[in-house]
Design an enzyme around this catalytic site. Structure first.
Site, PDB file in Angstrom:
ATOM      1  N   GLU A  74      -0.867  -8.086   7.376  1.00 51.42           N
ATOM      2  CA  GLU A  74      -0.481  -6.693   7.611  1.00 51.42           C
ATOM      3  C   GLU A  74       0.781  -6.304   6.853  1.00 51.42           C
ATOM      4  O   GLU A  74       1.269  -5.191   6.991  1.00 51.42           O
ATOM      5  CB  GLU A  74      -0.321  -6.415   9.106  1.00 51.42           C
ATOM      6  CG  GLU A  74      -1.619  -6.545   9.886  1.00 51.42           C
ATOM      7  CD  GLU A  74      -2.738  -5.656   9.343  1.00 51.42           C
ATOM      8  OE1 GLU A  74      -2.528  -4.445   9.243  1.00 51.42           O
ATOM      9  OE2 GLU A  74      -3.799  -6.190   9.004  1.00 51.42           O
TER      10      GLU A  74
ATOM     11  N   ASP B   6      -6.117   3.672 -26.769  1.00 54.58           N
ATOM     12  CA  ASP B   6      -6.765   3.570 -25.471  1.00 54.58           C
ATOM     13  C   ASP B   6      -6.789   4.885 -24.721  1.00 54.58           C
ATOM     14  O   ASP B   6      -5.920   5.722 -24.835  1.00 54.58           O
ATOM     15  CB  ASP B   6      -6.058   2.543 -24.592  1.00 54.58           C
ATOM     16  CG  ASP B   6      -6.662   1.166 -24.751  1.00 54.58           C
ATOM     17  OD1 ASP B   6      -7.454   0.983 -25.693  1.00 54.58           O
ATOM     18  OD2 ASP B   6      -6.325   0.295 -23.947  1.00 54.58           O
TER      19      ASP B   6
ATOM     20  N   PRO C 263       0.813  -1.226   0.000  1.00 55.28           N
ATOM     21  CA  PRO C 263       0.000   0.000   0.000  1.00 55.28           C
ATOM     22  C   PRO C 263       0.846   1.276   0.000  1.00 55.28           C
ATOM     23  O   PRO C 263       0.346   2.330  -0.366  1.00 55.28           O
ATOM     24  CB  PRO C 263      -0.811  -0.100   1.302  1.00 55.28           C
ATOM     25  CG  PRO C 263      -0.734  -1.527   1.724  1.00 55.28           C
ATOM     26  CD  PRO C 263       0.553  -2.060   1.176  1.00 55.28           C
TER      27      PRO C 263
ATOM     28  N   ARG D 255      -1.812  -5.839 -22.179  1.00 58.48           N
ATOM     29  CA  ARG D 255      -2.426  -5.078 -23.271  1.00 58.48           C
ATOM     30  C   ARG D 255      -1.418  -4.318 -24.108  1.00 58.48           C
ATOM     31  O   ARG D 255      -1.682  -3.989 -25.258  1.00 58.48           O
ATOM     32  CB  ARG D 255      -3.419  -4.046 -22.718  1.00 58.48           C
ATOM     33  CG  ARG D 255      -4.502  -4.579 -21.861  1.00 58.48           C
ATOM     34  CD  ARG D 255      -5.318  -3.442 -21.275  1.00 58.48           C
ATOM     35  NE  ARG D 255      -5.879  -2.618 -22.343  1.00 58.48           N
ATOM     36  CZ  ARG D 255      -6.896  -2.977 -23.102  1.00 58.48           C
ATOM     37  NH1 ARG D 255      -7.490  -4.127 -22.919  1.00 58.48           N
ATOM     38  NH2 ARG D 255      -7.328  -2.186 -24.061  1.00 58.48           N
TER      39      ARG D 255
HETATM   40  C1  9D3 Z   1      -2.503  -0.668   9.145  1.00 57.25           C
HETATM   41  C2  9D3 Z   1      -1.826  -0.376   7.882  1.00 57.25           C
HETATM   42  N1  9D3 Z   1      -2.342  -1.119   6.739  1.00 57.25           N
HETATM   43  C3  9D3 Z   1      -1.888  -0.388   5.523  1.00 57.25           C
HETATM   44  C4  9D3 Z   1      -2.958   0.450   4.965  1.00 57.25           C
HETATM   45  C5  9D3 Z   1      -1.817  -2.479   6.766  1.00 57.25           C
HETATM   46  C6  9D3 Z   1      -2.036  -3.246   5.520  1.00 57.25           C
HETATM   47  C7  9D3 Z   1      -3.318  -3.462   5.037  1.00 57.25           C
HETATM   48  C8  9D3 Z   1      -3.513  -4.216   3.878  1.00 57.25           C
HETATM   49  C9  9D3 Z   1      -0.962  -3.760   4.833  1.00 57.25           C
HETATM   50  C10 9D3 Z   1      -1.163  -4.518   3.697  1.00 57.25           C
HETATM   51  C11 9D3 Z   1      -2.427  -4.739   3.230  1.00 57.25           C
HETATM   52  C12 9D3 Z   1      -2.635  -5.543   2.005  1.00 57.25           C
HETATM   53  N2  9D3 Z   1      -2.552  -4.704   0.781  1.00 57.25           N
HETATM   54  C13 9D3 Z   1      -1.679  -4.971  -0.180  1.00 57.25           C
HETATM   55  O1  9D3 Z   1      -0.935  -5.919  -0.055  1.00 57.25           O
HETATM   56  C14 9D3 Z   1      -1.605  -4.111  -1.356  1.00 57.25           C
HETATM   57  C15 9D3 Z   1      -2.349  -2.944  -1.735  1.00 57.25           C
HETATM   58  C16 9D3 Z   1      -3.421  -2.234  -1.112  1.00 57.25           C
HETATM   59  O2  9D3 Z   1      -3.923  -2.571  -0.026  1.00 57.25           O
HETATM   60  N3  9D3 Z   1      -3.913  -1.133  -1.750  1.00 57.25           N
HETATM   61  C17 9D3 Z   1      -3.435  -0.700  -2.950  1.00 57.25           C
HETATM   62  N4  9D3 Z   1      -2.436  -1.316  -3.567  1.00 57.25           N
HETATM   63  C18 9D3 Z   1      -1.908  -2.432  -2.967  1.00 57.25           C
HETATM   64  S1  9D3 Z   1      -0.665  -3.334  -3.580  1.00 57.25           S
HETATM   65  C19 9D3 Z   1      -0.665  -4.396  -2.322  1.00 57.25           C
END
Ligand code: 9D3
Length: 231
Positions: free
Chosen positions: A116, A169, A89, A154
Site C-alpha cells: 500500500e 519520435d 501513484p 532512448r
Molecule cells: C488505496 C490507495 N492506493 C493508491 C491508489 C494504494 C496503493 C496502490 C498501489 C499504493 C501503491 C500502489 C503501488 N503502485 C505504485 O507503487 C506505483 C504506481 C501506480 O500504481 N500507478 C501509476 N504509477 C505508479 S508509480 C508507482
C-alpha cells in the site's frame, strides 16, 4: 548515466535490462543500472521490510529502516549528487518533457514501493521527486521503473544507434506517428499507398506529415495545442 533501483524484487529487472535498446545501451556503457533489494537492509531475523499500518486498515506499508539504509548504501558508494525519484501513484505524471529533463541527470536513484505504499516519513524525510506513470493502479513501482528507464535510455546519446534519432519520435514533435508499411506491396488485397512507391521524397514527406496531423487531430486533439502546427 547511472541508475540505482531500490526494490523488493530486483530479479524482475534482469531480462528487461538485458534486452533490446536498454540491453544494448548497457553493453555500450551508455547507461549502468544497479538493482538493490530493501531486503538486504532488513533489521530483524525475519528480514522484514514491511509492516501493518498504524491505525489499522488493509495491506502492508514499507518500513523506514530498510529503505533509508538501502538509500544510504547506494548513495555512499559514488561521488556526486543523485536525483532521487520516488515512484508513487500520487506523483507528478511522467511525460516526455519530464523524461527529457531527467535524461540530462548523470545519476538517478529510483525507489520502488510495493504493497500500500511507503511509510510517510520516507516521503517527507528524503528529498525526492515523486513520479507516477499514469492513472491506473499497479501492484508496485517496479513496472513504472522499467517504463521510466526505457523512456530515459532512448534519449541518451548513442542509445538508438545510427538508424534513427530520438528527435523523430512521436511526442517529440508533438504528433502521432504516420502510417508505415513494409513488404509485400499487397497483402490480402490491402495495398501500400502509391505515394510511398513513387520515389518522390518531397511528396512522401508531405504525405507523412499530413497523415500524422490528421491522425493526431482525430485521436489526440489534446496534443495539437500549438505544437506540430508549423506547417
Ligand atoms: C488505496 C490507495 N492506493 C493508491 C491508489 C494504494 C496503493 C496502490 C498501489 C499504493 C501503491 C500502489 C503501488 N503502485 C505504485 O507503487 C506505483 C504506481 C501506480 O500504481 N500507478 C501509476 N504509477 C505508479 S508509480 C508507482
Amino acid at each position: 548515466m547511472h541508475v540505482d533501483v531500490l526494490t523488493l524484487f530486483p530479479e524482475l529487472f534482469a531480462t528487461y535490462l538485458e534486452t533490446s535498446i536498454v540491453g544494448r545501451a548497457r553493453e555500450a556503457d551508455i547507461v549502468t543500472v544497479d538493482c538493490v533489494s530493501y531486503r538486504d537492509f532488513a533489521q530483524d531475523k525475519h528480514r522484514s521490510v514491511d509492516d501493518r499500518p498504524f491505525g489499522g486498515g488493509p495491506g502492508m506499508v514499507l518500513m523506514c529502516h530498510p529503505v533509508f539504509d538501502a538509500l544510504h548504501h547506494v548513495e555512499s558508494r559514488r561521488e556526486g549528487e543523485p536525483t532521487r525519484i520516488l515512484l508513487t501513484p500520487q506523483g507528478q505524471r511522467l511525460t516526455q518533457a519530464v523524461v527529457t529533463e531527467l535524461s540530462a541527470r548523470p545519476w538517478l536513484v529510483v525507489l520502488c514501493g510495493h504493497y500500500e505504499g511507503f511509510d510517510e516519513r520516507i516521503r517527507t524525510g528524503i528529498d525526492a521527486r515523486e513520479i507516477s506513470i499514469g492513472d491506473y493502479v499497479l501492484s508496485g513501482g517496479e513496472p513504472a521503473a522499467m517504463v521510466m528507464i526505457d523512456a530515459l535510455v532512448r534519449l541518451l546519446p548513442g542509445a538508438l544507434g545510427h538508424e534513427r534519432s530520438a528527435a523523430e519520435d512521436s511526442f517529440t514533435d508533438g504528433l502521432l506517428e504516420y502510417p508505415q508499411y513494409t513488404r509485400p506491396r499487397a497483402y490480402r488485397g490491402m495495398e501500400v499507398p502509391d505515394v510511398l512507391l513513387s520515389g518522390d521524397h518531397g511528396k512522401i514527406e508531405a504525405w507523412r506529415r499530413e497523415q500524422a496531423i490528421a491522425r493526431t487531430k482525430h485521436r489526440r486533439p489534446d496534443l495539437l495545442n500549438g505544437v506540430g502546427s508549423s506547417t
